[in-house]
Design a protein around this motif. Structure first.
Motif, PDB file in Angstrom:
ATOM      1  N   UNK A 103      30.756   3.167  36.956  1.00 28.46           N
ATOM      2  CA  UNK A 103      30.035   4.112  37.832  1.00 28.46           C
ATOM      3  C   UNK A 103      29.930   3.514  39.232  1.00 28.46           C
ATOM      4  N   UNK A 104      29.687   2.219  39.300  1.00 29.20           N
ATOM      5  CA  UNK A 104      29.651   1.569  40.624  1.00 29.20           C
ATOM      6  C   UNK A 104      31.038   1.597  41.266  1.00 29.20           C
ATOM      7  N   UNK A 105      32.056   1.438  40.425  1.00 24.26           N
ATOM      8  CA  UNK A 105      33.429   1.481  40.964  1.00 24.26           C
ATOM      9  C   UNK A 105      33.712   2.842  41.604  1.00 24.26           C
ATOM     10  N   UNK A 106      33.149   3.897  41.004  1.00 25.16           N
ATOM     11  CA  UNK A 106      33.332   5.237  41.584  1.00 25.16           C
ATOM     12  C   UNK A 106      32.737   5.271  42.997  1.00 25.16           C
ATOM     13  N   UNK A 107      31.598   4.605  43.136  1.00 25.09           N
ATOM     14  CA  UNK A 107      30.966   4.583  44.458  1.00 25.09           C
ATOM     15  C   UNK A 107      31.838   3.801  45.454  1.00 25.09           C
ATOM     16  N   UNK A 108      32.382   2.686  44.985  1.00 26.47           N
ATOM     17  CA  UNK A 108      33.225   1.878  45.878  1.00 26.47           C
ATOM     18  C   UNK A 108      34.483   2.647  46.272  1.00 26.47           C
ATOM     19  N   UNK A 109      35.053   3.375  45.269  1.00 25.26           N
ATOM     20  CA  UNK A 109      36.272   4.145  45.552  1.00 25.26           C
ATOM     21  C   UNK A 109      35.975   5.227  46.596  1.00 25.26           C
ATOM     22  N   UNK A 110      34.812   5.873  46.433  1.00 27.53           N
ATOM     23  CA  UNK A 110      34.454   6.928  47.391  1.00 27.53           C
ATOM     24  C   UNK A 110      34.147   6.317  48.756  1.00 27.53           C
ATOM     25  N   UNK A 111      33.618   5.090  48.755  1.00 27.97           N
ATOM     26  CA  UNK A 111      33.317   4.443  50.037  1.00 27.97           C
ATOM     27  C   UNK A 111      34.616   4.155  50.794  1.00 27.97           C
ATOM     28  N   UNK A 112      35.626   3.672  50.093  1.00 29.87           N
ATOM     29  CA  UNK A 112      36.922   3.443  50.761  1.00 29.87           C
ATOM     30  C   UNK A 112      37.613   4.773  51.047  1.00 29.87           C
ATOM     31  N   UNK A 113      37.396   5.732  50.129  1.00 26.30           N
ATOM     32  CA  UNK A 113      37.896   7.108  50.278  1.00 26.30           C
ATOM     33  C   UNK A 113      39.368   7.192  50.688  1.00 26.30           C
ATOM     34  N   UNK A 114      40.234   6.411  50.048  1.00 22.85           N
ATOM     35  CA  UNK A 114      41.642   6.486  50.442  1.00 22.85           C
ATOM     36  C   UNK A 114      42.296   7.733  49.859  1.00 22.85           C
ATOM     37  N   UNK A 115      43.313   8.209  50.529  1.00 22.52           N
ATOM     38  CA  UNK A 115      44.152   9.250  49.942  1.00 22.52           C
ATOM     39  C   UNK A 115      45.282   8.539  49.213  1.00 22.52           C
ATOM     40  N   UNK A 116      45.263   8.622  47.903  1.00 21.34           N
ATOM     41  CA  UNK A 116      46.242   7.870  47.108  1.00 21.34           C
ATOM     42  C   UNK A 116      47.506   8.685  46.856  1.00 21.34           C
ATOM     43  N   UNK A 117      47.918   9.463  47.831  1.00 22.45           N
ATOM     44  CA  UNK A 117      49.226  10.142  47.704  1.00 22.45           C
ATOM     45  C   UNK A 117      50.343   9.121  47.782  1.00 22.45           C
ATOM     46  N   UNK A 118      50.095   8.008  48.470  1.00 26.33           N
ATOM     47  CA  UNK A 118      51.092   6.956  48.620  1.00 26.33           C
ATOM     48  C   UNK A 118      50.753   6.179  49.874  1.00 26.33           C
ATOM     49  N   UNK A 362      40.948   7.653  44.420  1.00 27.89           N
ATOM     50  CA  UNK A 362      41.210   6.259  44.028  1.00 27.89           C
ATOM     51  C   UNK A 362      40.716   6.048  42.592  1.00 27.89           C
ATOM     52  N   UNK A 363      41.319   6.832  41.661  1.00 30.05           N
ATOM     53  CA  UNK A 363      40.939   6.721  40.242  1.00 30.05           C
ATOM     54  C   UNK A 363      41.193   5.329  39.681  1.00 30.05           C
ATOM     55  N   UNK A 364      42.222   4.678  40.250  1.00 26.99           N
ATOM     56  CA  UNK A 364      42.659   3.412  39.655  1.00 26.99           C
ATOM     57  C   UNK A 364      41.582   2.336  39.755  1.00 26.99           C
TER      58      UNK A 364
END
Ligand SMILES: Cc1ncc(COP(=O)(O)O)c(C=O)c1O
Length: 488
Positions: A103-118, A362-364
């Motif tokens: 759950x914390x990782x979800x917050x970190x992913x949203x904080x970086x908010x990258x578009x992981x299209x490539x 950033x699901x990964x």
């Protein structure tokens, strides 16, 4: 001409007072930790009261109330009424538990908010790394292509899109479905998940293209019936192109004879797609892996991470053996997406050519952080623990004279019903419906239901890392006690 817009100065959604947002963020973290730590003390589920539903039906807030007030409303009206899968006594459908860390990782992913299209940024490399690990876990070749998706339904859709475009007999990307000459047909069993029906419909093949063949006494695809269906379709001039095999059916956890299906696909020139939504993960265990023999021969493999890997929803993976096959349906070019030699649009892996999404989250990260934190050995032990819990439930049901085991634990799923001797099936159906609703409403446990051979049954799928043996014992006691209270 664009219309005249009054200049009101510049704004941002960043706070003026970072310190109070920081304090609120800390409170959120404290609340999440307590929420998970004490989850077993709360009911497994409770209905959302009408007063709360009213609060959740408000007009569009044109003026903000501020983060503290909005969060207070969340704590009061949303947080107390979860779906139930974070609770140790949830075994309904096939839902994973999630973890506090992820759950914390979800917050970190949203904080970086990258578009992981490539592109050239760390998240691309994290996803590539996670895909490498997942291939290793399910014994897929390192050269295979893969992508993280929202769930098993999306993973089945992508795998079957690759199958259609590789084997259905035409260039669908260019000529559409008209380019498929003979009627393309694909095969699955009567126990295959309905996400495959959805995929077949979305892919324009039409539900009649999907032949559902019967299962044997262990709920596995009946190979004789499948061979016969294939022969009949060929004789009628149709074009079989794919078999969808089950690595863990949703109803009973049955695993098809994947090796035999791989042999059949090889002999007939068919694509083998394996729906391993939860069952594929059993490959982690040396003891369970033999059940999946042949899965590694699939052309495409769909499996969830948000089920038996306990990653928070949403996370799944599709692997496709031949990278070209994977990207064929998803790689139309566009000038605004072209890559450059250097800069953000260089390097990395272009995941948008492996599925329908362009902008991707950033699901990964939640997977990467979870695997690094816990190590995959603990996932193996948890998967085995869940299988042992399923067997415990099976044993307890066998030993209870008012319960009937309808499908034994072939993996981690058990189906049973309350069935005192001498009560007829029609009555048992309404009693078991009532029993299931009472178990949930009283917050005792959350099994789900299904119908097997015309019998309405309670169904428990063990993909819960919080479950303890005493929870399974409590379920059986509650099922007998509650069943006895229902007038037949
Ligand atoms: C065997 C099987 N396949 C596919 C799915 C669909 O997966 P999702 O719900 O993640 O889309 C499920 C869901 O339970 C399933 O059990």
């Amino acid at each position: 001409m664009t219309p005249e817009l009054p200049d009101r100065g510049e704004e941002t959604l960043d706070p003026e007072d970072w310190e109070s947002l920081r304090e609120l963020g800390h409170r959120m973290v404290d609340d999440v930790v307590a929420y998970h730590r004490d989850v077993a003390d709360r009911p497994a589920w409770r209905p959302v009261p009408e007063s709360t539903r009213r609060v959740l039906r408000q007009p569009l807030p044109r003026e903000g109330e501020g983060a503290a007030a909005a969060y207070a409303s969340f704590v009061e009206h949303v947080l107390p009424f979860p779906y139930s899968n974070i609770h140790p006594r949830h075994w309904g459908w096939v839902n994973g538990t999630g973890t506090t860390l992820a759950a914390f990782a979800e917050m970190l992913a949203a904080a970086m908010n990258p578009n992981c299209w490539g592109g050239e940024h760390a998240a691309s490399y994290v996803e590539t790394q996670v895909l490498e690990w997942l291939k290793e876990l399910v014994s897929f070749p390192g050269a295979a292509s893969g992508v993280l998706l929202s769930g098993g339904s999306a993973a089945n859709l992508v795998g079957l899109a690759a199958a259609r475009d590789a084997r259905a007999g035409g260039d669908v990307t260019d000529g559409g479905l008209r380019s498929l000459g003979a009627d393309p047909v694909l095969y699955c069993s009567t126990e295959t998940h309905n996400s495959v029906d959805k995929a077949v419909a979305l892919l324009g093949l039409g539900s009649r293209a999907l032949r559902r063949v019967p299962v044997d006494g262990s709920w596995r695809t009946d190979l004789t019936a499948l061979r016969q269906a294939l022969a009949e379709d060929r004789a009628a001039g149709r074009r079989p192109f794919c078999i969808v095999a089950n690595a863990g059916t949703v109803n009973t956890g049955a695993i098809d004879d994947l090796d035999a299906l791989a042999d059949l696909c090889e002999a007939e020139g068919l694509w083998l797609h394996v729906d391993g939504a939860f069952g594929a993960v059993a490959a982690l265990s040396d003891r369970l892996r033999p059940l999946l023999r042949g899965m590694e021969r699939a052309d495409s493999l769909a499996f969830d991470l948000h089920k038996w890997l306990y990653i928070p929803i949403e996370a799944a993976c599709v692997l496709v053996r031949e990278p070209m096959d994977h990207s064929r349906p998803f790689a139309p070019s566009a000038s605004y997406l072209s890559t450059l030699d250097r800069g953000v649009a260089s390097g990395g892996t272009f995941f948008s050519t492996r599925g329908p999404q362009l902008t991707r989250g950033f699901r990964a990260l939640k997977v990467w952080l979870s695997f690094r934190t816990h190590g995959t050995d603990v996932y193996r032990r948890l998967v085995e623990q869940n299988v042992r819990q399923a067997r415990l439930l099976e044993d307890l049901v066998r030993g209870a004279d008012r319960l009937e085991l309808v499908a034994p634990a072939s993996l981690n799923v058990v189906c049973f019903r309350y069935a005192p001797p001498g009560v007829e099936d029609a009555v048992l159906e309404s009693v078991n419906r009532e029993l299931l609703m009472r178990l949930q409403e009283q917050g005792l446990a959350v099994p789900s239901s299904t119908v097997l051979d015309g019998r309405f049954v309670l169904r428990c799928a063990f993909t819960n890392h919080r479950t303890r043996r005493q929870d399974v014992v409590a379920l059986v006691d509650a099922a007998i006690r509650t069943g006895d209270e229902i007038p037949a």
